[in-house]
Design an enzyme around this catalytic site. Sequence first.
Site, PDB file in Angstrom:
ATOM      1  N   ILE A  81      -2.966  13.919  -0.032  1.00  0.00           N
ATOM      2  CA  ILE A  81      -4.033  14.845  -0.459  1.00  0.00           C
ATOM      3  C   ILE A  81      -5.288  14.052  -0.820  1.00  0.00           C
ATOM      4  O   ILE A  81      -5.224  13.147  -1.655  1.00  0.00           O
ATOM      5  CB  ILE A  81      -3.603  15.656  -1.708  1.00  0.00           C
ATOM      6  CG1 ILE A  81      -2.274  16.348  -1.463  1.00  0.00           C
ATOM      7  CG2 ILE A  81      -4.677  16.644  -2.116  1.00  0.00           C
ATOM      8  CD1 ILE A  81      -1.688  17.010  -2.715  1.00  0.00           C
ATOM      9  N   GLU A 127      10.167   5.845  -5.772  1.00  0.00           N
ATOM     10  CA  GLU A 127       9.739   4.444  -5.910  1.00  0.00           C
ATOM     11  C   GLU A 127      10.965   3.545  -5.752  1.00  0.00           C
ATOM     12  O   GLU A 127      12.109   4.004  -5.909  1.00  0.00           O
ATOM     13  CB  GLU A 127       9.116   4.231  -7.291  1.00  0.00           C
ATOM     14  CG  GLU A 127       7.844   5.014  -7.528  1.00  0.00           C
ATOM     15  CD  GLU A 127       6.749   4.698  -6.523  1.00  0.00           C
ATOM     16  OE1 GLU A 127       6.395   3.525  -6.348  1.00  0.00           O
ATOM     17  OE2 GLU A 127       6.253   5.636  -5.887  1.00  0.00           O
ATOM     18  N   LYS A 170      -0.565   7.951 -12.369  1.00  0.00           N
ATOM     19  CA  LYS A 170      -1.525   8.742 -11.589  1.00  0.00           C
ATOM     20  C   LYS A 170      -2.480   9.494 -12.517  1.00  0.00           C
ATOM     21  O   LYS A 170      -3.682   9.598 -12.237  1.00  0.00           O
ATOM     22  CB  LYS A 170      -0.771   9.711 -10.685  1.00  0.00           C
ATOM     23  CG  LYS A 170      -0.022   8.999  -9.567  1.00  0.00           C
ATOM     24  CD  LYS A 170       0.975   9.921  -8.897  1.00  0.00           C
ATOM     25  CE  LYS A 170       1.670   9.245  -7.733  1.00  0.00           C
ATOM     26  NZ  LYS A 170       2.829  10.010  -7.252  1.00  0.00           N
ATOM     27  N   VAL A 194      -2.727   8.365  -5.528  1.00  0.00           N
ATOM     28  CA  VAL A 194      -2.477   9.622  -6.256  1.00  0.00           C
ATOM     29  C   VAL A 194      -2.310  10.749  -5.245  1.00  0.00           C
ATOM     30  O   VAL A 194      -3.163  10.965  -4.391  1.00  0.00           O
ATOM     31  CB  VAL A 194      -3.630   9.966  -7.220  1.00  0.00           C
ATOM     32  CG1 VAL A 194      -3.338  11.270  -7.955  1.00  0.00           C
ATOM     33  CG2 VAL A 194      -3.871   8.834  -8.209  1.00  0.00           C
TER      34      VAL A 194
HETATM   35  P1  NDP Z   1       9.056   0.292  -0.252  1.00  0.00           P
HETATM   36  O1  NDP Z   1       9.866  -0.220  -1.383  1.00  0.00           O
HETATM   37  O2  NDP Z   1       9.694   1.203   0.735  1.00  0.00           O
HETATM   38  O3  NDP Z   1       8.459  -0.968   0.565  1.00  0.00           O
HETATM   39  C1  NDP Z   1       7.962  -2.128  -0.051  1.00  0.00           C
HETATM   40  C2  NDP Z   1       7.668  -3.169   1.020  1.00  0.00           C
HETATM   41  O4  NDP Z   1       7.057  -4.298   0.380  1.00  0.00           O
HETATM   42  C3  NDP Z   1       8.904  -3.671   1.764  1.00  0.00           C
HETATM   43  O5  NDP Z   1       8.607  -3.872   3.123  1.00  0.00           O
HETATM   44  C4  NDP Z   1       9.193  -5.030   1.097  1.00  0.00           C
HETATM   45  O6  NDP Z   1       9.727  -6.019   1.965  1.00  0.00           O
HETATM   46  C5  NDP Z   1       7.781  -5.469   0.703  1.00  0.00           C
HETATM   47  N1  NDP Z   1       7.825  -6.319  -0.478  1.00  0.00           N
HETATM   48  C6  NDP Z   1       8.102  -5.947  -1.754  1.00  0.00           C
HETATM   49  N2  NDP Z   1       8.044  -7.020  -2.568  1.00  0.00           N
HETATM   50  C7  NDP Z   1       7.745  -8.089  -1.799  1.00  0.00           C
HETATM   51  C8  NDP Z   1       7.560  -9.481  -2.047  1.00  0.00           C
HETATM   52  N3  NDP Z   1       7.688  -9.982  -3.277  1.00  0.00           N
HETATM   53  N4  NDP Z   1       7.228 -10.275  -1.015  1.00  0.00           N
HETATM   54  C9  NDP Z   1       7.108  -9.779   0.237  1.00  0.00           C
HETATM   55  N5  NDP Z   1       7.271  -8.477   0.550  1.00  0.00           N
HETATM   56  C10 NDP Z   1       7.593  -7.630  -0.461  1.00  0.00           C
HETATM   57  O7  NDP Z   1       7.764   0.981  -0.895  1.00  0.00           O
HETATM   58  P2  NDP Z   1       6.930   2.222  -0.361  1.00  0.00           P
HETATM   59  O8  NDP Z   1       6.505   1.979   1.024  1.00  0.00           O
HETATM   60  O9  NDP Z   1       7.613   3.493  -0.704  1.00  0.00           O
HETATM   61  O10 NDP Z   1       5.655   2.167  -1.341  1.00  0.00           O
HETATM   62  C11 NDP Z   1       4.676   1.161  -1.200  1.00  0.00           C
HETATM   63  C12 NDP Z   1       3.535   1.452  -2.186  1.00  0.00           C
HETATM   64  O11 NDP Z   1       2.946   2.708  -1.870  1.00  0.00           O
HETATM   65  C13 NDP Z   1       3.989   1.544  -3.644  1.00  0.00           C
HETATM   66  O12 NDP Z   1       2.962   1.054  -4.468  1.00  0.00           O
HETATM   67  C14 NDP Z   1       4.146   3.044  -3.864  1.00  0.00           C
HETATM   68  O13 NDP Z   1       3.968   3.414  -5.204  1.00  0.00           O
HETATM   69  C15 NDP Z   1       3.014   3.566  -3.007  1.00  0.00           C
HETATM   70  N6  NDP Z   1       3.174   4.946  -2.543  1.00  0.00           N
HETATM   71  C16 NDP Z   1       4.369   5.337  -1.994  1.00  0.00           C
HETATM   72  C17 NDP Z   1       4.516   6.631  -1.526  1.00  0.00           C
HETATM   73  C18 NDP Z   1       5.789   7.108  -0.928  1.00  0.00           C
HETATM   74  O14 NDP Z   1       5.905   8.328  -0.674  1.00  0.00           O
HETATM   75  N7  NDP Z   1       6.763   6.249  -0.689  1.00  0.00           N
HETATM   76  C19 NDP Z   1       3.406   7.592  -1.603  1.00  0.00           C
HETATM   77  C20 NDP Z   1       2.184   7.049  -2.191  1.00  0.00           C
HETATM   78  C21 NDP Z   1       2.101   5.781  -2.638  1.00  0.00           C
HETATM   79  P3  NDP Z   1      11.170  -5.855   2.675  1.00  0.00           P
HETATM   80  O15 NDP Z   1      10.971  -4.804   3.709  1.00  0.00           O
HETATM   81  O16 NDP Z   1      11.463  -7.156   3.303  1.00  0.00           O
HETATM   82  O17 NDP Z   1      12.100  -5.438   1.590  1.00  0.00           O
HETATM   83  N1  HSE Z   2       7.289   8.154  -5.815  1.00  0.00           N
HETATM   84  C1  HSE Z   2       6.065   8.854  -5.624  1.00  0.00           C
HETATM   85  C2  HSE Z   2       6.304  10.347  -5.807  1.00  0.00           C
HETATM   86  C3  HSE Z   2       5.495   8.579  -4.275  1.00  0.00           C
HETATM   87  O1  HSE Z   2       7.457  10.760  -5.795  1.00  0.00           O
HETATM   88  O2  HSE Z   2       5.330  11.081  -5.963  1.00  0.00           O
HETATM   89  C4  HSE Z   2       4.107   9.159  -4.081  1.00  0.00           C
HETATM   90  O3  HSE Z   2       3.182   8.546  -4.923  1.00  0.00           O
END
Ligand code: NDP
Ligand code: HSE
Length: 433
Positions: free
Chosen positions: A137, A191, A206, A133
């Site tokens: 922060i 996302e 959230k 969330v």
């Molecule tokens: P991304 O989509 O950028 O990255 C997801 C990663 O997970 C990739 O490396 C992907 O592999 C891997 N992955 C997904 N599915 C599989 C699978 N079935 N098997 C193996 N590897 C897998 O996501 P984010 O980094 O943006 O977000 C990650 C989490 O953090 C989410 O839950 C999101 O809600 C949360 N979050 C994100 C924020 C943001 O600002 N982006 C902020 C706060 C929370 P590959 O690289 O090979 O595709």
């Molecule tokens: N997709 C999310 C957002 C990432 O835009 O706030 C942070 O949780």
Amino acid sequence: MTPQRTLRIALLGAGSVGSQVARLLLEHGEELSERSGARLELAGILVRDPDAPRDTELPRELLTTDAEALILGADIVIELMGGIEPARSHVLAAIRSGADVVTGNKALLATHGAEIFEAADQVGASVSYEAAVAAAIPIIRPLRDSLAGDRIVRIFGIVNGSTNFILDSMDRDGLSAQEAQRIATELGYLEADPTLDLEGYDAAQKAAILASLAFHTQVSFEDVHREGIESVTADMIADARRAGYVIKLLAICERLSDPEGGVSVRVYPALIDREHPLATVHGGNNAVFVEAEAAGPLMFYGAGAGGVQTASAVLGDVVSAARRHLAGGVGVGESARQSLSLAPIGRITTRYQITLEVEDLPGVLATVAGILSEEGVSVATALQTVEGEDSATARIVIGTHRASEQALSDTVARLAESSVVQRVVSVLRVEGE
Ligand code: NDP
Ligand code: HSE
């Protein structure tokens, strides 16, 4: 001094957030180890395709597709894959194998939180989720620990960074929704499935997590009233600006003080006065106001999305999990000792702004006012404008006093059917007053 003990860390996911967590773990390993009391060894990183090109260079030998082997040998599992499956199965497997879990996955916690926390309770493992969330922060720990002795009345704020970036870019820079979304994607804010952000699912997940912590009640994502920003147009933003407002996607969790009691948890776009502190939350930032009985109002502000910013929250949880792992004992469990009822949206009262296109004829304003009056919705302000001398259409903007959602929706239905109304342009709630 280098700690004696080594803790093996499995990282599931190397996307926007995971790649930054890996980079910081590798670059700041020594410092983090000193703070944790154990050497933190990044044992491997689960991805779908180890050979896919990546923005952040990661050691090829750490990338793997073998989830089972990686999780089985780990002391701490960081889940940053997103989505429900296979994330849920991997998190449960990690808990069963005796690992502590750190995750930023609000979708998972808002739908399967109860199952995951129960599994952790059974073996005494910890599940930490500061990143889930409002990204960078600190809000989870303040609610779970610092405010555990207080009684929270209300949480009110912006908890989605990408939609705030989009609305803000439309308002301040005049960007189209599509162009703003493209930049937010480049910044890693959205996302993997952007409809989760645009349609308010992410903010609702959230809100469910915040409400569960604040009210010690199991609030699931399905309990949250949800509206996204997909129907917010450039015209609505321009109208809001002219009227001294800005449109923000808000999450509101509050105890209701009417005789029926219970809590309301809701997410929707609303008008906020341009002088309100939330109106100055720009770009991908978030801001959360917490009102507690003894502490009074508190405000939490900062980066609400972004890979490296979120990695900060993840690594804070990793250091805590490492300390707990070394100290032994059980992890901090979730507190769901109350079961407050969840109020339907129809019970909420707020102010509204209704914008109509009507026939520019004598008596039309009186007809519109009559419908509002018959439905018990009191008019606070009314402004009529006509574009061009020959136009047969006038625009009426009506600001209401507080009214119930039920009365408002009945009113809007009648206005839409009225022969003098050509079009209901928009209906927005006015919050923060
Ligand atoms: P991304 O989509 O950028 O990255 C997801 C990663 O997970 C990739 O490396 C992907 O592999 C891997 N992955 C997904 N599915 C599989 C699978 N079935 N098997 C193996 N590897 C897998 O996501 P984010 O980094 O943006 O977000 C990650 C989490 O953090 C989410 O839950 C999101 O809600 C949360 N979050 C994100 C924020 C943001 O600002 N982006 C902020 C706060 C929370 P590959 O690289 O090979 O595709
Ligand atoms: N997709 C999310 C957002 C990432 O835009 O706030 C942070 O949780």
